[in-house]
Design a protein around this motif. Structure first.
Motif, PDB file in Angstrom:
ATOM      1  N   VAL A   1      88.763  15.920   9.566  1.00  0.00           N
ATOM      2  CA  VAL A   1      87.817  15.147   9.002  1.00  0.00           C
ATOM      3  C   VAL A   1      86.184  15.628   9.750  1.00  0.00           C
ATOM      4  CG1 VAL A   1      86.597  13.021   9.247  1.00  0.00           C
ATOM      5  CG2 VAL A   1      89.168  13.207   8.857  1.00  0.00           C
ATOM      6  N   LYS A   2      86.398  16.167  10.959  1.00  0.00           N
ATOM      7  CA  LYS A   2      85.170  16.642  11.587  1.00  0.00           C
ATOM      8  C   LYS A   2      84.444  18.006  10.593  1.00  0.00           C
ATOM      9  CE  LYS A   2      83.281  18.485  16.021  1.00  0.00           C
ATOM     10  NZ  LYS A   2      83.801  18.748  17.251  1.00  0.00           N
ATOM     11  N   ASN A   3      85.653  18.810  10.175  1.00  0.00           N
ATOM     12  CA  ASN A   3      84.995  19.825   9.390  1.00  0.00           C
ATOM     13  C   ASN A   3      84.893  19.601   8.164  1.00  0.00           C
ATOM     14  OD1 ASN A   3      85.437  21.473  11.752  1.00  0.00           O
ATOM     15  ND2 ASN A   3      87.725  21.828  11.547  1.00  0.00           N
ATOM     16  N   ALA A   4      85.189  18.774   7.497  1.00  0.00           N
ATOM     17  CA  ALA A   4      85.112  18.431   6.174  1.00  0.00           C
ATOM     18  C   ALA A   4      83.763  17.830   5.643  1.00  0.00           C
ATOM     19  CB  ALA A   4      86.154  17.212   5.700  1.00  0.00           C
ATOM     20  N   LEU A   5      83.401  18.194   4.573  1.00  0.00           N
ATOM     21  CA  LEU A   5      82.104  17.955   3.888  1.00  0.00           C
ATOM     22  C   LEU A   5      82.198  16.401   3.675  1.00  0.00           C
ATOM     23  CD1 LEU A   5      81.052  21.314   1.782  1.00  0.00           C
ATOM     24  CD2 LEU A   5      80.155  20.509   4.022  1.00  0.00           C
ATOM     25  N   VAL A   6      80.861  15.853   4.143  1.00  0.00           N
ATOM     26  CA  VAL A   6      81.001  14.358   3.668  1.00  0.00           C
ATOM     27  C   VAL A   6      80.401  14.171   2.080  1.00  0.00           C
ATOM     28  CG1 VAL A   6      79.904  12.042   4.223  1.00  0.00           C
ATOM     29  CG2 VAL A   6      80.504  13.880   5.853  1.00  0.00           C
ATOM     30  N   ASN A   7      81.058  13.443   1.493  1.00  0.00           N
ATOM     31  CA  ASN A   7      80.582  13.140  -0.192  1.00  0.00           C
ATOM     32  C   ASN A   7      79.205  12.356   0.236  1.00  0.00           C
ATOM     33  OD1 ASN A   7      82.791  14.431  -1.197  1.00  0.00           O
ATOM     34  ND2 ASN A   7      83.880  12.234  -1.556  1.00  0.00           N
ATOM     35  N   GLU A   8      78.405  12.594  -1.023  1.00  0.00           N
ATOM     36  CA  GLU A   8      77.163  11.869  -0.986  1.00  0.00           C
ATOM     37  C   GLU A   8      77.005  11.005  -2.145  1.00  0.00           C
ATOM     38  OE1 GLU A   8      74.089  14.778  -0.441  1.00  0.00           O
ATOM     39  OE2 GLU A   8      75.235  15.870   1.106  1.00  0.00           O
ATOM     40  N   VAL A   9      76.003  10.201  -2.270  1.00  0.00           N
ATOM     41  CA  VAL A   9      75.777   9.260  -3.066  1.00  0.00           C
ATOM     42  C   VAL A   9      74.857  10.160  -4.408  1.00  0.00           C
ATOM     43  CG1 VAL A   9      74.389   7.305  -4.246  1.00  0.00           C
ATOM     44  CG2 VAL A   9      75.438   7.487  -2.007  1.00  0.00           C
ATOM     45  N   GLY A  10      75.426   9.939  -5.607  1.00  0.00           N
ATOM     46  CA  GLY A  10      74.897  11.048  -6.698  1.00  0.00           C
ATOM     47  C   GLY A  10      74.030   9.993  -7.408  1.00  0.00           C
ATOM     48  N   TYR A  11      72.919  10.297  -7.863  1.00  0.00           N
ATOM     49  CA  TYR A  11      71.969   9.341  -8.605  1.00  0.00           C
ATOM     50  C   TYR A  11      71.679   9.651  -9.964  1.00  0.00           C
ATOM     51  CZ  TYR A  11      70.310   7.909  -4.061  1.00  0.00           C
ATOM     52  OH  TYR A  11      70.266   7.475  -2.772  1.00  0.00           O
ATOM     53  N   ILE A  12      71.581   8.996 -10.848  1.00  0.00           N
ATOM     54  CA  ILE A  12      71.160   9.081 -12.189  1.00  0.00           C
ATOM     55  C   ILE A  12      69.699   9.158 -12.435  1.00  0.00           C
ATOM     56  CG2 ILE A  12      71.218   7.965 -14.627  1.00  0.00           C
ATOM     57  CD1 ILE A  12      73.482   6.266 -13.639  1.00  0.00           C
ATOM     58  N   ARG A  13      69.321  10.241 -13.094  1.00  0.00           N
ATOM     59  CA  ARG A  13      67.915  10.701 -13.052  1.00  0.00           C
ATOM     60  C   ARG A  13      67.274  10.059 -14.552  1.00  0.00           C
ATOM     61  NH1 ARG A  13      66.639  16.845 -12.305  1.00  0.00           N
ATOM     62  NH2 ARG A  13      67.430  16.926 -14.389  1.00  0.00           N
ATOM     63  N   HIS A  14      66.230   9.328 -14.379  1.00  0.00           N
ATOM     64  CA  HIS A  14      65.754   8.692 -15.538  1.00  0.00           C
ATOM     65  C   HIS A  14      64.527   9.645 -16.042  1.00  0.00           C
ATOM     66  CE1 HIS A  14      68.505   5.161 -15.412  1.00  0.00           C
ATOM     67  NE2 HIS A  14      68.319   5.176 -14.117  1.00  0.00           N
ATOM     68  N   SER A  15      63.455   8.825 -16.446  1.00  0.00           N
ATOM     69  CA  SER A  15      62.365   9.457 -17.149  1.00  0.00           C
ATOM     70  C   SER A  15      61.449  10.479 -16.149  1.00  0.00           C
ATOM     71  CB  SER A  15      61.417   8.344 -17.449  1.00  0.00           C
ATOM     72  OG  SER A  15      60.959   7.689 -16.352  1.00  0.00           O
ATOM     73  N   ASN A  16      61.436  10.346 -14.968  1.00  0.00           N
ATOM     74  CA  ASN A  16      60.713  11.344 -14.150  1.00  0.00           C
ATOM     75  C   ASN A  16      61.694  11.607 -12.965  1.00  0.00           C
ATOM     76  OD1 ASN A  16      60.055   9.516 -11.985  1.00  0.00           O
ATOM     77  ND2 ASN A  16      58.529   8.754 -13.010  1.00  0.00           N
ATOM     78  N   LEU A  17      61.293  12.518 -12.150  1.00  0.00           N
ATOM     79  CA  LEU A  17      62.342  13.183 -11.115  1.00  0.00           C
ATOM     80  C   LEU A  17      62.371  12.064  -9.977  1.00  0.00           C
ATOM     81  CD1 LEU A  17      61.044  16.851 -10.756  1.00  0.00           C
ATOM     82  CD2 LEU A  17      63.116  16.025 -12.161  1.00  0.00           C
ATOM     83  N   THR A  18      61.443  11.036  -9.863  1.00  0.00           N
ATOM     84  CA  THR A  18      61.836  10.309  -8.711  1.00  0.00           C
ATOM     85  C   THR A  18      62.150   8.930  -9.190  1.00  0.00           C
ATOM     86  OG1 THR A  18      59.318   9.611  -9.028  1.00  0.00           O
ATOM     87  CG2 THR A  18      59.839  11.375  -7.488  1.00  0.00           C
ATOM     88  N   ASP A  19      62.589   8.612 -10.302  1.00  0.00           N
ATOM     89  CA  ASP A  19      62.979   7.516 -11.039  1.00  0.00           C
ATOM     90  C   ASP A  19      64.392   7.692 -11.043  1.00  0.00           C
ATOM     91  OD1 ASP A  19      63.405   5.191 -12.239  1.00  0.00           O
ATOM     92  OD2 ASP A  19      62.585   5.648 -14.169  1.00  0.00           O
ATOM     93  N   CYS A  20      65.154   7.448 -10.108  1.00  0.00           N
ATOM     94  CA  CYS A  20      66.492   7.517  -9.708  1.00  0.00           C
ATOM     95  C   CYS A  20      67.423   6.270  -9.425  1.00  0.00           C
ATOM     96  CB  CYS A  20      66.821   8.586  -8.694  1.00  0.00           C
ATOM     97  SG  CYS A  20      65.899  10.114  -9.006  1.00  0.00           S
ATOM     98  N   GLU A  21      68.537   6.056 -10.002  1.00  0.00           N
ATOM     99  CA  GLU A  21      69.417   4.979  -9.900  1.00  0.00           C
ATOM    100  C   GLU A  21      70.593   5.426  -9.139  1.00  0.00           C
ATOM    101  OE1 GLU A  21      72.103   2.133 -12.754  1.00  0.00           O
ATOM    102  OE2 GLU A  21      70.190   3.070 -13.432  1.00  0.00           O
ATOM    103  N   PRO A  22      71.140   4.897  -7.942  1.00  0.00           N
ATOM    104  CA  PRO A  22      72.436   5.521  -7.509  1.00  0.00           C
ATOM    105  C   PRO A  22      73.667   5.039  -8.108  1.00  0.00           C
ATOM    106  CG  PRO A  22      71.340   3.349  -6.062  1.00  0.00           C
ATOM    107  CD  PRO A  22      70.706   3.948  -7.198  1.00  0.00           C
TER     108      PRO A  22
END
Length: 91
Positions: A30-51
């Motif tokens: 577990v220590k060596n495994a990569l941790v999953n991350e939250v993926g975001y849905i990208r909307h109209s602009n690059l900073t308009d994101c929904e988890p």
């Protein structure tokens, strides 16, 4: 005298073997495994994101909503809060 010597030496030897075995044991995976991350849905602009769903930072197949091929792609936020970093399907 022999009994006294064994009562002292035997625990020391056992502790030495236990310590050597602990040092030679592989690290927790577990220590060596990569941790999953939250993926975001990208909307109209690059900073308009929904988890949305969890994704992996490495892999070969794109991370999508519900892990459905061809569905909306998911992204990771960068240091500027923009959803532009590619994510992959969890392993």
């Amino acid at each position: 005298m022999k009994t006294r010597l064994l009562k002292f030496i035997l625990p020391v030897v056992v502790m030495g073997f236990a310590a050597a075995a602990a040092m030679n044991t592989p690290q927790n995976s577990v220590k060596n495994a990569l941790v999953n991350e939250v993926g975001y849905i990208r909307h109209s602009n690059l900073t308009d994101c929904e988890p949305s769903d969890e994704c992996s930072p490495t892999g070969s197949q794109m991370c999508t909503v519900g892990d459905v091929p061809g569905a909306t792609r998911l992204w990771k936020k960068n240091q500027n809060n923009q959803c532009i970093v590619q994510l992959f399907r969890p392993q």
